[in-house]
Every structure is written in structure tokens, then in C-alpha cells.
Scaffold this motif. Structure first.
Motif, short mmCIF file in Angstrom:
data_model
loop_
_atom_site.label_atom_id
_atom_site.label_comp_id
_atom_site.label_asym_id
_atom_site.label_seq_id
_atom_site.Cartn_x
_atom_site.Cartn_y
_atom_site.Cartn_z
N GLN A 179 16.53 27.47 -3.22
CA GLN A 179 15.57 28.07 -2.29
C GLN A 179 15.25 27.00 -1.24
OE1 GLN A 179 12.57 29.69 -4.92
NE2 GLN A 179 14.08 31.07 -5.84
N ALA A 180 16.24 26.84 -0.37
CA ALA A 180 16.25 25.73 0.58
C ALA A 180 17.20 26.07 1.73
CB ALA A 180 16.70 24.44 -0.11
N GLU A 181 17.21 25.21 2.72
CA GLU A 181 18.10 25.44 3.86
C GLU A 181 19.53 25.01 3.56
OE1 GLU A 181 15.35 25.21 7.80
OE2 GLU A 181 15.69 23.28 6.80
N TYR A 182 19.68 23.98 2.72
CA TYR A 182 21.01 23.48 2.38
C TYR A 182 21.07 23.23 0.87
CZ TYR A 182 21.76 22.69 7.36
OH TYR A 182 21.90 22.87 8.70
N LEU A 183 22.29 23.22 0.33
CA LEU A 183 22.47 23.03 -1.10
C LEU A 183 23.70 22.16 -1.35
CD1 LEU A 183 21.67 23.93 -4.06
CD2 LEU A 183 23.40 25.75 -3.78
N ARG A 184 23.51 21.12 -2.16
CA ARG A 184 24.68 20.39 -2.67
C ARG A 184 25.24 21.17 -3.84
NH1 ARG A 184 26.41 16.62 -6.61
NH2 ARG A 184 24.36 16.61 -7.64
N VAL A 185 26.54 21.47 -3.80
CA VAL A 185 27.20 22.27 -4.83
C VAL A 185 28.15 21.38 -5.61
CG1 VAL A 185 28.65 24.28 -5.27
CG2 VAL A 185 27.04 24.31 -3.35
N PRO A 186 27.77 20.96 -6.83
CA PRO A 186 28.73 20.24 -7.68
C PRO A 186 29.84 21.19 -8.14
CG PRO A 186 26.44 19.93 -8.42
CD PRO A 186 26.44 21.05 -7.44
N MET A 187 30.95 20.63 -8.53
CA MET A 187 32.10 21.41 -9.03
C MET A 187 32.56 22.46 -8.02
SD MET A 187 32.66 19.96 -11.90
CE MET A 187 31.73 18.65 -12.71
N ALA A 188 32.52 22.08 -6.75
CA ALA A 188 32.91 23.01 -5.69
C ALA A 188 34.42 23.23 -5.64
CB ALA A 188 32.41 22.52 -4.34
N HIS A 189 35.16 22.47 -6.44
CA HIS A 189 36.60 22.74 -6.56
C HIS A 189 36.86 24.03 -7.33
CE1 HIS A 189 35.58 20.87 -10.39
NE2 HIS A 189 36.63 21.49 -10.90
N PHE A 190 35.80 24.57 -7.98
CA PHE A 190 35.97 25.78 -8.78
C PHE A 190 34.88 26.83 -8.55
CE2 PHE A 190 34.94 28.12 -12.73
CZ PHE A 190 36.11 28.85 -12.86
N GLY A 191 33.63 26.39 -8.44
CA GLY A 191 32.51 27.32 -8.51
C GLY A 191 32.35 28.33 -7.39
N PRO A 192 32.34 27.92 -6.12
CA PRO A 192 32.02 28.87 -5.05
C PRO A 192 33.00 30.04 -5.00
CG PRO A 192 31.88 26.61 -4.25
CD PRO A 192 32.49 26.54 -5.62
N VAL A 193 32.45 31.21 -4.72
CA VAL A 193 33.24 32.44 -4.60
C VAL A 193 33.35 32.78 -3.11
CG1 VAL A 193 33.39 34.88 -5.18
CG2 VAL A 193 32.40 33.26 -6.83
N LYS A 194 34.56 32.71 -2.57
CA LYS A 194 34.75 33.03 -1.15
C LYS A 194 34.68 34.53 -0.95
CE LYS A 194 38.50 30.41 -0.99
NZ LYS A 194 39.71 29.70 -0.48
N VAL A 195 33.94 34.94 0.09
CA VAL A 195 33.78 36.36 0.39
C VAL A 195 34.09 36.59 1.87
CG1 VAL A 195 32.10 36.72 -1.45
CG2 VAL A 195 31.29 36.10 0.82
N ILE A 227 27.17 14.78 0.18
CA ILE A 227 28.26 14.67 -0.78
C ILE A 227 28.03 13.45 -1.66
CG2 ILE A 227 30.75 14.36 -1.07
CD1 ILE A 227 30.09 17.07 0.08
N GLU A 228 27.99 13.66 -2.99
CA GLU A 228 27.78 12.55 -3.93
C GLU A 228 29.01 12.33 -4.82
OE1 GLU A 228 24.18 13.13 -6.13
OE2 GLU A 228 22.99 13.52 -4.32
N GLN A 229 29.78 13.37 -5.06
CA GLN A 229 30.96 13.29 -5.90
C GLN A 229 32.15 13.92 -5.15
OE1 GLN A 229 31.03 11.70 -8.78
NE2 GLN A 229 28.80 11.32 -8.77
N PRO A 230 33.37 13.53 -5.46
CA PRO A 230 34.53 14.07 -4.74
C PRO A 230 34.68 15.59 -4.85
CG PRO A 230 35.16 12.12 -6.00
CD PRO A 230 33.78 12.47 -6.42
N THR A 231 34.08 16.18 -5.90
CA THR A 231 34.19 17.63 -6.09
C THR A 231 33.00 18.40 -5.50
OG1 THR A 231 33.21 17.36 -8.28
CG2 THR A 231 35.62 17.46 -8.16
N ASP A 232 32.14 17.72 -4.76
CA ASP A 232 30.97 18.36 -4.16
C ASP A 232 31.32 19.10 -2.87
OD1 ASP A 232 29.36 17.29 -6.11
OD2 ASP A 232 28.38 15.81 -4.80
N ALA A 233 30.43 20.03 -2.51
CA ALA A 233 30.38 20.59 -1.17
C ALA A 233 28.91 20.72 -0.79
CB ALA A 233 31.07 21.95 -1.10
N VAL A 234 28.65 20.81 0.49
CA VAL A 234 27.31 21.11 0.99
C VAL A 234 27.38 22.43 1.73
CG1 VAL A 234 25.44 20.42 2.54
CG2 VAL A 234 26.60 18.69 1.13
N VAL A 235 26.47 23.35 1.37
CA VAL A 235 26.47 24.70 1.93
C VAL A 235 25.17 24.94 2.67
CG1 VAL A 235 26.55 27.17 1.36
CG2 VAL A 235 28.00 25.55 0.11
#
Length: 399
Positions: free
Chosen positions: A135-151, A22-30
Motif C-alpha cells: 500500500q505504497a507508491e513503489y514496491l521492491r519485489v523479491p524473487m522477481a525472476h519468478f513471482g510477477p505475473v505479466k498481463v 534493488i537489493e538482490q540480483p533477483t529483485d525488481a522495483v514496481v
């Protein structure tokens, strides 16, 4: 963690890299469970290497499980959520995002690149934010307050995986094509985007879908989903061939899903190879100012569509001085629509079809190869050279 990194032209390898955090407050790690190789990744593999740096992590079509959440992303995603990550990074709050133009997000735009580039993308060069890819085992996702789509659980990854890019891109290409109900469309290029464009066009009411390519396995897949296929190797004049099938006019719309690396443009191909062979500090400014695409497919689209019809360009182009027949485009009254897919704009339209047990979009019939991440370098060669019937590769980190 293990990740696929760019080392040079046609040189990628899987190696150990630092874990994202986590680098920014809006990040997530997936933690990624599936991630695809995209046709546009092949441009990085060869044509767009001038904008890469050794060690860059590639990839932008992932899904997985949330492992960590920044404090400002916690209202949108929680640890343990199953999510798909759109390839473009959008804030959801700026003027562009509020108008559904997520690929032009003003928060993540890259105005310092030439005349300016749109929203940042995962794993796609210095032009688009230089964000580590998927193309990795983990990903830092910026703007995770909006971007990820829950399924939801209960479906295989591939039911939802293509929401990251392929399905919204194909959906947008069909919407932009503006095919009249019961009308006709030609899809040029039957890679994954073209395949899904065939299916979406049928789903949205196109009566006749002509699917054009030269790879037998791609043509066979499109036939399975209701297209009339055309092997471009067997047709000397594609626009004339299509006019013969459409009362002398041409189809109502053409979706151009090939892009900058079209077959049949030897001079432009030679120019691309020369630039790609130069050191990046020389090649990058040349590509920005004087880059030329291979335009065979785009010209076929322009001359195939009926007068007053629409050409929807969804293949990736990067040329700055491409010559186009504007006199004919103007005279024929052709509309051109194009651009990066605004992924989140189309998710709500697509999701009901993915939740249908009948799988009307055929998500189970797209990937031809499922491979562990460690085999990604060989998969790039296979995909680039259209070997072993390869149409779509799904990598499975950790398998």
C-alpha cells in the motif's frame, strides 16, 4: 515515496518513507497503479498487532509497471512490463515450488518463527518475513525472476488486479472443496474471497451455491452472481437450515471464508482484545502459544457439511490452542483442507476467464470503493466497521 504505515492498534497513516531499491540480483522495483485493502489486513489493524513494528508498510494485493530490474530477474520481466504481484514470495525452484506448493517456498520460509512459518508474504508481520508491503507508491519485489505475473494492456487494472490474492485464493478454496459436478456448496462469509468463491463454484459446475453472511450489501452482491443467500441474523440454527434445503444431509462442501474474527464468539473476542492491548514483547509469545480464534463460523461449517463431505478453510486463523470437536469430525467422515493460496499454481487456470470479454468472474463487480492512497486510513475504518456498503477497497497510488 508515500506509503501506508502501521503505528499501533487501529492506527495507520500515510507518510513519507524511503524509496525502495534493488537489493538482490533477483529483485525488481514496481511503480504501483492499484493496490487493495484485504480482509486479512484488518487482522493487522487489530488482532495481530503484536507481530508488527511501528512504521511497517502494509498491503499485499498490488499491480503496476516495472521500473527497475535486477540482473537475475531480467529474463522474466523487463522495464515497462505491466505486472500483478502475488502476495506470497516464492522462488519457483525449490522442492515445494516444484510441487506447486508456492505458499511453502523453502527459499523464503521463516523457520525462526515458533515452529516455523511458510513462505514470506508482502506486508504481513515478522512472522512472514517482515517484507515491506504494497500500500505504497513503489514496491521492491523479491524473487522477481519468478513471482510477477505479466498481463496485457487494453483492460482496466481490476480485470487482473485480483490475481494478486482474491482470485487464486477463491479458486483454491473451490478446488479444495471438491464439489461434485452438479453438487452443492455453502460459502460462509461474503467478503471479497467469499464473493469470488461463489462465482468460481458456479463456473466450475456447482448446481447450488448457498451464500451466508449478515451484511445486506454482501448478500445482494452474491445474489447477483447466482447464489441463494442466507442472512445469518434470520437463522437460529444454520446447519439445520442447510440440511432442510439439501434432503436432510447438508451441502456436499462448505467453504469457510470468515476466519479468526467471526461474529458470535464473545469469550474468544474478549481474549483477543486483552492480548492486543498488551505490549508487543508480552503479547507476541502469548499469541503464539495460547492464541484462540473465534470459531463460530468454522463450527458452523463442520456441522453444516454432509457426512463424508469437505470443509475448505480459506479464512485466516492464527490460534495455537483452538478447541475443535474431533470426535464429530471423525464420526462424520469430514475432510478438512486449508492453507495459504499457492497463487502461481492457479494463474494459468484463471487467466483464460480474465481474457474473456464477457468477464465471467465479474471482476468489474467487486470493488465498491476506489480511493487515492492518501485516504487509506479512513478506508480501513470504513472496511473494519462495514460502513457505506464497503466490500472491497482499491487504492490508487499517485491519483
Amino acid at each position: 515515496m508515500r506509503a501506508l504505515t502501521w503505528q499501533g492498534k487501529r492506527d495507520v497513516r500515510v507518510e513519507n518513507v524511503p524509496d525502495p531499491r534493488i537489493e538482490q540480483p533477483t529483485d525488481a522495483v514496481v511503480r504501483l497503479t492499484s493496490t487493495c485493502i484485504c480482509g486479512s489486513d484488518l487482522h493487522l489493524y487489530e488482532t495481530l498487532g503484536a507481530f508488527m513494528e511501528q512504521g511497517d508498510i502494509i498491503g499485499h494485493e498490488p499491480m503496476g509497471v516495472v521500473e527497475e530490474v535486477g540482473p537475475e530477474a531480467a529474463e522474466h520481466v523487463q522495464v515497462g512490463d505491466r505486472v500483478v504481484i502475488p502476495f506470497n514470495i516464492s522462488c519457483g525452484r525449490c522442492w515445494m515450488c516444484q510441487h506447486g506448493l508456492y505458499a511453502q517456498c523453502e527459499t523464503t520460509q521463516n523457520p525462526d518463527q515458533g515452529k516455523g512459518k511458510g513462505a514470506s508474504l508482502f506486508g504481513y508481520t515478522k512472522l512472514y518475513g517482515h517484507v515491506p508491503g504494497a500500500q505504497a507508491e513503489y514496491l521492491r519485489v523479491p524473487m522477481a525472476h519468478f513471482g510477477p505475473v505479466k498481463v496485457p494492456e487494453g483492460f482496466p487494472d481490476e480485470r487482473f488486479l485480483y490475481l494478486s490474492d482474491v482470485l487464486p485464493t477463491a479458486w483454491q478454496s473451490v478446488v479444495y472443496a471438491d464439489i461434485p459436478q452438479g453438487g452443492s456448496v455453502a460459502v460462509l462469509g461474503l467478503g471479497p474471497i467469499g464473493q469470488m468463491a461463489v462465482r468460481v463454484a458456479r463456473l466450475q459446475g456447482a448446481e447450488k451455491v448457498y451464500a451466508v453472511d449478515l451484511v445486506p450489501e454482501r448478500l445482494a452482491m452474491a445474489r447477483r452472481h447466482g447464489a441463494e443467500t442466507i442472512d445469518i441474523r434470520q437463522v437460529s440454527d444454520l446447519p439445520a437450515y442447510l440440511r432442510d434445503r439439501t434432503d436432510g444431509r447438508g451441502p456436499d462442501a462448505v467453504i469457510e471464508a470468515v476466519g479468526m474474527d467471526a461474529h458470535g464468539s464473545p469469550v474468544a473476542w474478549a481474549g483477543q482484545q486483552v492480548v492486543a492491548a498488551l505490549p508487543s514483547q508480552i503479547a507476541a509469545p502469548l499469541a503464539k502459544r495460547f492464541g484462540v480464534d473465534r470459531l463460530t463460523s468454522l463450527l458452523n461449517a463442520i456441522y453444516s457439511v454432509r457426512r463424508g463431505g469437505t470443509v475448505s478453510i480459506i479464512g485466516v486463523y492464527g490460534g495455537a490452542v483452538d478447541p475443535l470437536p474431533l470426535v464429530d469430525i471423525f464420526d462424520r467422515g469430514i475432510q478438512l483442507r486449508m492453507g495459504q493460496a499457492h497463487v502461481r499454481r492457479w494463474v494459468d487456470d484463471i487467466m483464460p476467464h480474465l481474457m474473456d470479454d464477457a468477464d465471467p468472474l465479474g471482476t468489474a463487480d467487486l470493488a465498491t470503493h476506489h480511493l487515492p492512497l492518501e485516504q487509506a486510513p479512513g478506508a480501513y475504518d470504513m472496511f473494519m466497521n462495514k460502513q457505506d456498503g464497503c466490500i472491497k477497497v482499491v487504492l490508487q497510488p499517485g491519483s
